[in-house]
Design an enzyme around this catalytic site. Sequence first.
Site, PDB file in Angstrom:
ATOM      1  N   ARG A 114      -7.193  -8.988   9.104  1.00  0.00           N
ATOM      2  CA  ARG A 114      -8.357  -8.112   9.170  1.00  0.00           C
ATOM      3  C   ARG A 114      -9.600  -8.983   9.335  1.00  0.00           C
ATOM      4  NH1 ARG A 114      -9.586  -5.854   2.992  1.00  0.00           N
ATOM      5  NH2 ARG A 114     -10.020  -7.881   2.059  1.00  0.00           N
ATOM      6  N   ASN A 152     -16.200  -2.724   6.336  1.00  0.00           N
ATOM      7  CA  ASN A 152     -15.686  -2.998   4.992  1.00  0.00           C
ATOM      8  C   ASN A 152     -15.905  -4.470   4.670  1.00  0.00           C
ATOM      9  OD1 ASN A 152     -13.874  -2.136   2.586  1.00  0.00           O
ATOM     10  ND2 ASN A 152     -12.917  -4.024   3.315  1.00  0.00           N
ATOM     11  N   GLU A 153     -16.688  -4.725   3.630  1.00  0.00           N
ATOM     12  CA  GLU A 153     -16.887  -6.084   3.115  1.00  0.00           C
ATOM     13  C   GLU A 153     -17.325  -7.053   4.223  1.00  0.00           C
ATOM     14  OE1 GLU A 153     -13.838  -5.960  -0.693  1.00  0.00           O
ATOM     15  OE2 GLU A 153     -13.141  -6.923   1.149  1.00  0.00           O
ATOM     16  N   GLU A 318     -15.361  -0.497  -5.215  1.00  0.00           N
ATOM     17  CA  GLU A 318     -14.013  -0.898  -5.640  1.00  0.00           C
ATOM     18  C   GLU A 318     -14.120  -1.510  -7.032  1.00  0.00           C
ATOM     19  OE1 GLU A 318     -12.027  -3.393  -2.813  1.00  0.00           O
ATOM     20  OE2 GLU A 318     -12.668  -2.176  -1.089  1.00  0.00           O
ATOM     21  N   TRP A 326      -2.141 -10.766  -2.884  1.00  0.00           N
ATOM     22  CA  TRP A 326      -1.539 -10.510  -1.581  1.00  0.00           C
ATOM     23  C   TRP A 326      -0.169 -11.190  -1.548  1.00  0.00           C
ATOM     24  CZ3 TRP A 326      -5.589 -11.431   2.907  1.00  0.00           C
ATOM     25  CH2 TRP A 326      -6.619 -10.480   2.798  1.00  0.00           C
ATOM     26  N   GLU A 368      -1.067  -6.158   1.067  1.00  0.00           N
ATOM     27  CA  GLU A 368      -1.673  -5.910  -0.239  1.00  0.00           C
ATOM     28  C   GLU A 368      -0.761  -5.163  -1.207  1.00  0.00           C
ATOM     29  OE1 GLU A 368      -6.456  -6.053   0.640  1.00  0.00           O
ATOM     30  OE2 GLU A 368      -5.540  -4.110   0.239  1.00  0.00           O
TER      31      GLU A 368
END
Length: 685
Positions: A114, A152-153, A318, A326, A368
């Site tokens: 990602r 995201n992030e 979160e 992971w 994950e």
Amino acid sequence: MNSKQNFQWSEMTMGTCYYPEHWDKGIWEDDLDRMQAAGITVIRIAEFAWNKFEPEEGVFTFSFFDEFLELCLKKEMKVIFGTPTATPPAWLTEKYPEVLNGSREGVLYRHGGRRHYNYNSPKYQELCKRVVAAIAEHYGSHSAIVGWQIDNELNCETCEFYSEADSIAFRQYLREKYNSLENLNKAWGTVFWNQTYTDWEQVYVPRPTLSRGINPHLHLDYYRFISHSTIRFCSMQAEIIKKYRKPGDFITTNGMFWNVDNHKMEKECLDVYTYDSYPSFAFGLDRDPKTSEDLNDRRWSMHLNEVRSVCPHFGIMEQQSGANGWTTRMEGPAPRPGQLILWAMQSVAHGADYISFFRWRTCTLGTEIYWHGILDYDNRDNRKLEEVKEFCRKFKKLDAVCQSEYTASFALLKDYDNVWDTEVDVWHERVAAVSEDEIFAASELTHTPYDVVYLQKDSELSDLAGYPVIFYPHPVMINEEREALLEAYVKQGGTLIIGCRAGYKDMNGQCVMLPQPGILQKLTGTDVRDFTFTSPAEDTVSAQWGEEKLETPVFNDILTALKGTSVLAVYQNSYYAGTAALTENKVGNGRVLHLGSTFSRQNVRRLLEYTGVCEPFSHIIDAPEEVELVMRTKGEKSFLFALNYHPAPVAIELKECVKDLYTDTSAEGKVILPAYGTAVYEIKR
């Protein structure tokens, strides 16, 4: 101003992260019912689901999330909708490899992870605009949606970018900043090692060099460029969403990551800022959890202080609910009974009015599978779910706390130029990391909360004047505008505390040919003629301050007090024994303390005592060091949080009658906090 916020939650709100694409549709309804039974009213969805909207280039379908959102409407579940640009689909990266980020060595990051894209690819920008516009136009008026998350992030996984598109964009950024190669060569000191550029095409983002000898001035501008690129990417999406969203729906993104000016991003792109809080990272392999001085999970409050500087009333997108890991890296323990509530209350104490647990159920597939959620693979009720329910019961008792202000005794002053310089300069990084950690530790162990304040282009005296004491540990880089603001702060009555290694660089990172601490000298009233890392070949260097020994670790500036400046402490050993280690200079109605070393928890405690800001809650409560004390205030009411990070019960002493918000009863005298226990007390003035 140092923070801007267009949206605030009006009541304490609890959510979770949910991925309908990971689960059979047959369990969607049951999941939403169980969430609501636990007190969850908001879910975040879709931030990794690009293929569900655009399964092939230019072909859009919305049936999957249409069906899910209709169920959310039926169940009265509110939704934060994520743009799916953090994970481009395989058809995209295969057809357009120019969108991929790469390593400094030029190796592309391929499909399968990602955040493997780069912000500066024109093709990626084009395709992101298209998918975000399609999603926002289709769902912008949907009644279930209350907010939008961008990507995201941003800058997670990697905060450095080395694609061909990045070098092209870097050149354009530098052209706009410097206007000419002559100006760039001067700013970067390219005369050193024969680096002079004669054509813009010779300029690249950092590339592999022998002995990692990257030009530090180029490197500093590179980090500024990354921030610029990140914010531009965020702004691009925000502007699209604004065209289609309903009135009242907020735009956010979940941070906080590296090489991005989060304050600028918040001001220019977002309505509210959210954070991802995982305190068990403090139990990483590089720390000894048996060493009490590490503070372990309590150390996460240092990050929450940073988040609050960006957005005073933030959300947690979160919040840790299970063990982290992971299949490829990371491992961590599951929260012990009580820690799930403790860590969530830690976030609330520091300013969060929205808590969203990650995730509803642990994923059964993919990288994950060890990033555990509230529920485990078996989908049965468990102790984590019961703890979420208990947290919700307590959380809703705190509605009066919502939108209240964090109470700080002092401020830690920072700026992005010096933060990024610590990534360029290992000398700067070492002193800055030690001092920031130790200021936090002293704050925690003395129950003396602080705010983080960032100096920015639009900073004003009002941003500083409310703090009686400000630590600006190592302002290596300084300019006239910042010096003038600091001078105004001190003259109106503030106490400014500066450590070693101050004022010897300009804003390009070049050393100035001035006596240290450079243009800060008129404030400190000191001259630094000699300086050194403390030598491991001799005993620890210390100073004498009255009857007390003062730690002076890591690095020592040997100070000379100029006319009118008082010497408070002198070094006791090394070749500079007898010279000044700590000075005080009166400026207007205030003063400047100059400590010729890094900060330690011992010398910070002494400085907090000397300046009269230590232990501001001591008239209300006595608590051992294992307990964090935090206060939020609104109007005539204050709310005192007591958080026990110790795996055993501890006793606190309430010195006046207060209201226990969890139980709606009065409390006074000795109170036992259970292992990992929390309490919130209302105090009226």
